[in-house]
Design an enzyme around this catalytic site. Structure first.
Site, PDB file in Angstrom:
ATOM      1  N   GLY A  26       0.864  -1.334   0.149  1.00 24.71           N
ATOM      2  CA  GLY A  26       0.077   0.075  -0.030  1.00 24.71           C
ATOM      3  C   GLY A  26       0.902   1.228  -0.073  1.00 24.71           C
ATOM      4  N   MET A  28       1.771   3.107   2.334  1.00 26.84           N
ATOM      5  CA  MET A  28       2.664   3.197   3.693  1.00 26.84           C
ATOM      6  C   MET A  28       3.375   1.914   4.064  1.00 26.84           C
ATOM      7  SD  MET A  28       0.533   5.803   5.904  1.00 26.84           S
ATOM      8  CE  MET A  28       1.679   5.903   7.225  1.00 26.84           C
ATOM      9  N   GLY A  29       2.578   0.833   3.527  1.00 24.78           N
ATOM     10  CA  GLY A  29       3.475  -0.319   4.054  1.00 24.78           C
ATOM     11  C   GLY A  29       3.501  -1.452   2.813  1.00 24.78           C
ATOM     12  N   VAL A  31       3.420  -5.605   2.600  1.00 22.13           N
ATOM     13  CA  VAL A  31       2.839  -7.143   3.355  1.00 22.13           C
ATOM     14  C   VAL A  31       3.706  -8.079   2.731  1.00 22.13           C
ATOM     15  CG1 VAL A  31       1.064  -8.571   4.019  1.00 22.13           C
ATOM     16  CG2 VAL A  31       0.548  -6.134   3.655  1.00 22.13           C
ATOM     17  N   ASP A 138     -13.186   1.226   9.395  1.00 25.09           N
ATOM     18  CA  ASP A 138     -12.787   1.121   8.137  1.00 25.09           C
ATOM     19  C   ASP A 138     -13.316  -0.224   7.274  1.00 25.09           C
ATOM     20  OD1 ASP A 138     -11.834   2.141   5.484  1.00 25.09           O
ATOM     21  OD2 ASP A 138      -9.698   1.242   6.025  1.00 25.09           O
TER      22      ASP A 138
END
Length: 419
Positions: A26, A28-29, A31, A138
């Site tokens: 994503g 910001m990250g 996985v 969310d």
């Protein structure tokens, strides 16, 4: 599910988890697919080095505390984390299956009875979350994974304690995904209540049943306008008649007009029972329907098929009808949903589950099964300067395939032995 090899700059391990490949990313990250020393698969989320700062660490630490607080069969289990590491990481249970958004886009909407089963399962799970004084904030199709043991909720990165006065956002700043966001959440009303998750679940079930969301527009800002406008009703076109009262109530503009999660469960049960089915049957068929679409094992030709005993006669009243035959999913044209833009978010654990790749996809890019992933060639990496194993790595483990092959050979021999 598709996996890509690790990049040369990716870590080989985080904490006790060995990293096997990439399964999603994503803004910001990143996985990774990981594995514990005992062989437990995990989804390991890491904040990108470029966005690691005090605020992102604080958000990450809050998500870790949330996951430590909640538990349940419909929540992806917390396995470990370290918010203070140079690369903050968080490991949760790896769910081998697509997310709801991908499933609907690929196979079409769910039949009404399965949509009701999904609603009952998720409402019960959210009720347990709310009992801990938490809101998800969310919930959306991409945050529900359809695993072989049923649906599970992931990504509590925006979860908030309902009575907490600590805010990690600026005043009047809105967080969440507009297409599934409750009007009061989109308007920046605080404090939020459990009704925001009821609305989001209603938007999710609407998508599951029809392939579209309550409000769709070209930009997130236009969606915000539609969501917060009391004069614009949600789009309920295509909703089966038996689901219309439920979704109308869940998507009410006024939070006070929405049912409780307990009420949602009861209405979903009523829909299922009106079709002559029990809730347990509907749940089993939901799992069989979704898992059957994505987990179709290829026939093995390594060994001859061993004789199998004839199936026992079913007990009276036992549900034996195949799920795919009893609740078929006809081809339905699904309108393309807008990109679920998140106005402000933290690294998501959403795993972009996709259908098994075609034969033309290189083997290195296919998802490795438990039996074969250890035999996949590791991506090339620069050797360590000291010549010793890289810190944090684990010695090679015995192949699961070798053990299973030995077991099958023993079974075949026992079946043909004269004694």
């Amino acid at each position: 599910m598709q996996i890509t090899p690790l990049n040369p700059e990716d870590p080989l391990s985080l904490g006790d988890f060995e990293l096997l490949g990439r399964i999603g990313q994503g803004g910001m990250g990143q996985v990774f697919l990981g594995e514990s020393p005992g062989g437990e698969p995990a989804a390991v989320k890491v904040i990108k080095p470029s966005v690691v700062d005090s605020e992102s660490r604080q958000r990450f630490a809050q998500e870790i505390e949330v996951l430590k607080t909640i538990w349940g069969p419909r929540i992806a289990a917390f396995l470990g984390a370290d918010a203070e590491a140079e690369q903050p990481w968080l490991a949760t249970e790896h769910v081998d299956g697509p997310d709801l958004a991908q499933h609907v886009k690929t196979h079409g909407p769910l039949p009404s009875v399965l949509t009701a089963a999904l609603g009952a399962v998720l409402a019960e799970a959210l009720s347990a979350v709310h009992t801990q004084g938490l809101l998800h904030r969310d919930l959306k199709p991409a945050n529900v994974l359809l695993g072989p043991n049923g649906p599970k909720i992931i990504d509590f990165g925006l979860a908030a304690f309902t009575e907490s006065h600590l805010s990690l956002t600026a005043p009047h700043q809105v967080v969440g995904t507009p297409i599934c966001m409750a009007p009061e959440q989109a308007a920046g009303v605080k404090p939020l209540t459990a009704a925001v998750d009821v609305y989001a679940l209603g938007a999710l079930l609407l998508f599951a049943a029809t392939g579209h969301y309550p409000h769709e527009a070209a930009t997130p800002y236009m969606v915000f306008h539609l969501v917060t406008d009391p004069g614009t009703a949600p789009d309920l076109s295509g909703v089966p008649g038996e689901l219309l009262p439920l979704l109308t109530g869940m998507l009410a503009q006024d939070a006070a007009d929405r049912p409780s999660l307990t009420g949602v469960v009861q209405q979903c049960r009523s829909v299922i029972e009106a079709q002559g089915m029990k809730i347990a049957q509907a749940r089993r068929r939901l799992t069989a329907h979704t898992a059957g679409q994505w987990h179709k094992p290829a026939p093995s030709t390594d060994f001859p098929t061993l004789p199998q005993p004839a199936p026992a006669s079913p007990a009276p009243g036992t549900d034996t009808a195949p799920a795919a035959q009893e609740v078929p999913t006809p081809p339905v044209s699904v309108s393309p949903a807008p990109s679920p833009t998140v106005v402000e978010t933290v690294p998501g654990l959403t795993e972009p589950a996709v259908q098994d790749p075609p034969a033309s996809v290189p083997p290195a890019l296919r998802y490795p099964s438990d039996d074969s992933r250890r035999e996949q060639p590791a991506p090339s990496r620069p050797p360590a300067a000291s010549g010793r194993p890289r810190e944090g790595t684990h010695p090679p483990r015995h192949s699961v395939q070798a053990r299973r092959t030995a077991d099958r050979l023993r079974t075949a021999y026992a079946a043909s032995a004269p004694f």
